[in-house]
Design a protein around this motif. Structure first.
Motif, short mmCIF file in Angstrom:
data_model
loop_
_atom_site.label_atom_id
_atom_site.label_comp_id
_atom_site.label_asym_id
_atom_site.label_seq_id
_atom_site.Cartn_x
_atom_site.Cartn_y
_atom_site.Cartn_z
N LEU A 88 6.55 3.02 -14.22
CA LEU A 88 7.17 1.70 -14.36
C LEU A 88 8.07 1.41 -13.17
O LEU A 88 8.02 0.32 -12.57
CB LEU A 88 7.99 1.65 -15.66
CG LEU A 88 7.16 1.72 -16.95
CD1 LEU A 88 8.07 1.73 -18.17
CD2 LEU A 88 6.19 0.54 -17.01
N LEU A 89 8.87 2.38 -12.81
CA LEU A 89 9.81 2.22 -11.71
C LEU A 89 9.09 1.88 -10.41
O LEU A 89 9.42 0.90 -9.72
CB LEU A 89 10.61 3.52 -11.55
CG LEU A 89 11.66 3.51 -10.47
CD1 LEU A 89 12.92 2.81 -10.98
CD2 LEU A 89 12.00 4.93 -10.02
N SER B 147 6.93 -1.60 -6.14
CA SER B 147 5.79 -1.98 -5.30
C SER B 147 5.58 -3.49 -5.35
O SER B 147 5.32 -4.13 -4.33
CB SER B 147 4.55 -1.24 -5.76
OG SER B 147 3.47 -1.53 -4.92
N ARG B 148 5.71 -4.06 -6.56
CA ARG B 148 5.54 -5.52 -6.68
C ARG B 148 6.59 -6.24 -5.85
O ARG B 148 6.31 -7.22 -5.17
CB ARG B 148 5.64 -5.93 -8.15
CG ARG B 148 4.31 -5.74 -8.90
CD ARG B 148 4.34 -6.39 -10.27
NE ARG B 148 5.38 -5.88 -11.13
CZ ARG B 148 5.31 -4.72 -11.79
NH1 ARG B 148 4.24 -3.95 -11.68
NH2 ARG B 148 6.30 -4.32 -12.56
N HIS B 149 7.78 -5.72 -5.90
CA HIS B 149 8.86 -6.32 -5.11
C HIS B 149 8.57 -6.22 -3.62
O HIS B 149 8.70 -7.19 -2.87
CB HIS B 149 10.17 -5.63 -5.46
CG HIS B 149 11.32 -6.07 -4.60
ND1 HIS B 149 11.95 -7.29 -4.79
CD2 HIS B 149 11.92 -5.49 -3.54
CE1 HIS B 149 12.90 -7.42 -3.88
NE2 HIS B 149 12.90 -6.33 -3.11
N ALA B 150 8.12 -5.04 -3.20
CA ALA B 150 7.89 -4.80 -1.77
C ALA B 150 6.75 -5.65 -1.24
O ALA B 150 6.66 -5.92 -0.05
CB ALA B 150 7.61 -3.31 -1.52
N ARG C 163 0.83 -1.21 0.00
CA ARG C 163 0.00 0.00 0.00
C ARG C 163 0.86 1.26 0.00
O ARG C 163 0.56 2.24 -0.67
CB ARG C 163 -0.88 0.01 1.25
CG ARG C 163 -2.05 -0.95 1.16
CD ARG C 163 -3.22 -0.39 1.96
NE ARG C 163 -4.44 -1.09 1.61
CZ ARG C 163 -4.95 -2.09 2.34
NH1 ARG C 163 -4.33 -2.48 3.44
NH2 ARG C 163 -6.05 -2.67 1.95
N ALA C 164 1.94 1.23 0.81
CA ALA C 164 2.78 2.43 0.97
C ALA C 164 3.54 2.75 -0.31
O ALA C 164 3.97 3.88 -0.51
CB ALA C 164 3.74 2.24 2.13
N SER C 165 3.73 1.73 -1.16
CA SER C 165 4.53 1.99 -2.36
C SER C 165 3.66 1.99 -3.62
O SER C 165 4.17 2.03 -4.72
CB SER C 165 5.62 0.94 -2.48
OG SER C 165 5.01 -0.34 -2.56
N LEU D 117 6.62 11.61 -20.49
CA LEU D 117 7.58 10.51 -20.55
C LEU D 117 8.14 10.23 -19.17
O LEU D 117 8.24 9.06 -18.74
CB LEU D 117 8.72 10.87 -21.51
CG LEU D 117 8.38 10.68 -22.99
CD1 LEU D 117 9.55 11.13 -23.87
CD2 LEU D 117 8.05 9.21 -23.25
N ALA D 118 8.50 11.30 -18.45
CA ALA D 118 9.08 11.12 -17.12
C ALA D 118 8.07 10.47 -16.20
O ALA D 118 8.42 9.57 -15.41
CB ALA D 118 9.53 12.47 -16.56
#
Ligand code: C2O
Ligand code: CU
Length: 696
Positions: A175-176, A181-184, A123-125, A168-169
């Protein structure tokens, strides 16, 4: 008022950038809060930051609304079409996407005391929470860029670039943060250590810095002026009229180049015997002012100002210019006198600069009566400030009908380097004895750079009899009114001397002025601080003019005046732009002989610009949509203040290649310069880094 709204927008966006940056890193840092309890505190504080961001955006959007509401298209098109969406979209995303997520997070973190579990970490990310916050400062930076380097009228490609970069940024951030978030969210996720994160940030900043440096370097290189520039080339603007052949490079046909008339052929009478001859020698001289202080000046004939040239209307005037020792070169331009093109005295346009040991002869018939001045138009920003100027008065053919003697006093004002302000050569208040009953004409001429000079006449009612050399029709009597004169402009002020003193205060009395009394003696009166300023728009009585606002115009040009940060010929600084460009990218207005031309001046910038067209006089039609209703107001140096729009018109009846520039000569030297080009005219002269000619 205009400047206030510009300032408010800039300030709000700047704050949005700084505070948005802080909020963005706080949002990205939620994931690393450690414990549920700290996460909860951080979430609460981020909610407050969301409010702060919203307030800044609201400030900017309010001022944009003000522009839309009270100013013309050119004042708001970039703000409404670019700034507003750029600011509104990310801030709305913060409010509509991130803030609800923050509330959910706040509740979820409640009660927990241990380290953040996978659910909290996810949630936090959440990118929907983080990315809006992180996009806010990017969008603010883009708006700052668009505001400091404006391109108005808008050029779609250039305008689209900053929003595209932001998009773009933001996608990259998405994506970043998505992958982070998926990792966390994994049960066994190991978050990167603090030093690793710091290193990552540092790397990011370094990359950004390098990109900026690269951009700045290429901007600097591309701002370098080429070695030789042909003034007859340039981005042609036909003002909505017929496309004209011209001899410059670009849209040239060989036939047009063949048939072209050179500016050197557009001379005054060359064969007849002149009625008046003058010789002006340009030379360095150390000159004493009235206080005894000396000035190392660039002079005509060793005096400052140069000798007053007083001629009668219709006389054929011949002036021989010699250059003794001004290494930078000199010319003489007859400011406000609509002489034939070849006599206009602009280095690189109508002649080559006269270098030491050389001479140049000017010949023209003085057709217009009134108050004019002359000055060098080679490195003019330096030459005029150092003293290469003087007054040129054309008296009517016949003396005034009533035969009364007029006391004619020229008040040419200038700030001298190191000495300060002086009227003529007097840097102390000048005292003149004037007998009561005398009619007095004061010819006010402001020769300064970027000074809107204030003159206050105390002790007698007066009239403004002429502006820029042209008489006004039935000017009314004025009292308790201050006069503000733009750089290069002239006002003729007339009054009848009373039996008490009359004082012409300059700069609100802070500067040396002119004191007149029956015997020259007496006390200087106090200068009232708050006085309305003379406005020519409704002054005097209407009179017939050869054309007016309802005439059919052959061409209509727009000059959008603005400022921007950037490089000019390799030097970084504030630039003053015309239609978003500086010379030589400024437009070349194309006309043909006989065209009736309307020009609209729009000042979107933060400072006043006295716009000076050579060889022609403009009739002011309106200001800010309000029609001129007094005496016909003809001008050669029109002061356009921030937020103002003027419409003015002229008849193209003086063929040639004519400078059209800001008479704050330091602005012109930074590129606020363009020209008016007649069909089929060509010039053999060039400007540029390799040329001797540097007109500004
Ligand atoms: Cu008084 Cu182009 O100048
Ligand atoms: Cu200017």
């Amino acid at each position: 008022m205009y400047e206030l709204w510009v300032g408010l927008e800039l300030l709000s966006v700047l704050l949005l950038f700084i505070l948005g940056w802080i909020a963005g890193s706080k949002a990205a840092g939620l994931l690393y809060a450690g414990t549920a309890e700290r996460l909860r505190r951080k979430t609460r504080s981020l909610l407050i930051w969301a409010g702060v961001v919203a307030v800044c955006a609201a400030g900017a959007l309010t001022s944009i609304w003000r522009f839309y509401d009270s100013f013309g298209l050119y004042f708001w098109q970039d703000k409404v079409m670019l700034h507003a969406p750029l600011l509104a979209v990310p801030v709305l995303a913060v409010l509509l996407a991130a803030v609800p997520k923050l509330f959910v997070l706040f509740r979820a973190a409640k009660g927990g005391s241990g380290p953040m579990d996978a659910g909290l970490r996810e949630r936090a990310s959440n990118p929907l929470l983080v990315v809006p916050f992180r996009t806010v400062p990017l969008a603010a930076a883009a708006v700052l860029y668009l505001a400091l380097v404006p391109e108005v009228p808008l050029r779609p490609l250039e305008a689209a670039l900053p929003p595209l970069v932001v998009l773009l940024a933001a996608s990259a951030l998405w994506l970043l943060h998505g992958s982070r978030s998926r990792h966390a969210a994994r049960e066994d996720a190991v978050l990167p250590r603090r030093w690793k994160r710091a290193l990552g940030k540092l790397g990011m900043l370094a990359a950004l810095g390098a990109a900026c440096a690269l951009l700045l370097y290429s901007a600097r290189q591309s701002s370098l002026i080429s070695d030789r520039i042909d003034m007859a080339s340039g981005p042609a603007d036909f003002g909505g009229g017929a496309v004209l052949a011209h001899a410059g490079h670009g849209a040239v046909t060989a036939a047009a180049a063949e048939a072209a008339v050179s500016v050197t052929e557009l001379t005054g009478p060359r064969a007849e015997t002149p009625d008046r001859t003058f010789t002006l020698t340009a030379e360095h001289a150390s000159v004493k002012l009235a206080s005894g202080k000396t000035e190392d000046a660039w002079t005509y004939n060793g005096q400052i100002p140069g000798p007053e040239l007083r001629v009668k209307q219709g006389e054929l005037v011949e002036v021989t210019l010699l250059n003794k020792d001004i290494d930078e070169g000199v010319t003489i331009h007859w400011h406000g006198l609509d002489v034939p093109n070849a006599e206009d005295g602009v280095a690189g346009v109508t002649q080559d600069a006269v270098i030491p040991g050389q001479k140049h002869v000017y010949r023209f018939r003085a057709e217009q009566t009134g108050t004019y001045w002359y000055h060098s138009h080679q490195v003019s920003s330096e030459a005029v400030s150092k003293g290469l100027f003087g007054t040129l008065i054309v008296e009517p053919r016949t003396a005034s009908e009533d035969g009364a003697e007029t006391k004619d006093i020229t008040v040419i004002t200038h700030v001298w380097d190191g000495i300060g302000f002086a009227v003529g050569d007097s840097d102390v208040t000048k005292r003149v004895a004037v007998a009561p009953g005398t009619s007095v004409r004061l010819r006010l001429i402001n020769t300064d750079d970027w000074v809107l000079q204030r003159y206050t006449l105390i002790g007698a009612p007066f009239k403004v009899a002429a502006i820029d050399g042209t008489d006004l029709n039935e000017p009314g009597e004025l009292r308790d009114t201050a006069l503000e004169l733009t750089t290069g402009g002239r006002y003729d002020v007339v009054f009848t001397m009373p039996d008490r003193p009359v004082y012409l205060a300059v700069g609100g009395g802070r500067l040396p002025g002119l004191f007149m009394s029956p015997d020259g003696g007496g006390e200087l009166p106090a200068v009232p601080a708050k006085l309305p300023v003379f406005d020519p728009l409704h002054y005097g009585k209407p009179a017939p003019t050869p054309f007016d606002a309802s005439s059919p115009f052959d061409r209509e040009f727009t000059m959008v005046l603005d400022n921007r940060l950037g490089f000019y010929n390799g030097t970084f600084g504030q630039q003053y732009t015309i239609n978003g460009a500086v010379f030589p990218d400024t437009p070349m207005f194309m006309v043909k002989e006989g065209d009736l031309v309307k020009t609209t001046f729009v000042n979107r910038g933060m400072v006043e610009h006295p716009m000076h067209l050579h060889g022609h006089h403009l009739l002011v039609l309106s200001r800010n949509g309000e029609a001129a209703s007094g005496s016909p107001w003809w001008t050669d140096t029109l002061s356009v203040k921030p937020g103002e729009t003027y419409e003015a018109a002229f008849l193209a009846d003086n063929s040639g290649l004519w400078m059209d520039h800001c008479h704050n000569l330091s602005h012109a030297a930074m590129g606020m310069s363009m020209h008016l080009m007649y069909e089929g005219v060509d010039t053999p002269f060039t400007v540029g880094r390799e040329s001797v000619n540097h007109p500004e």
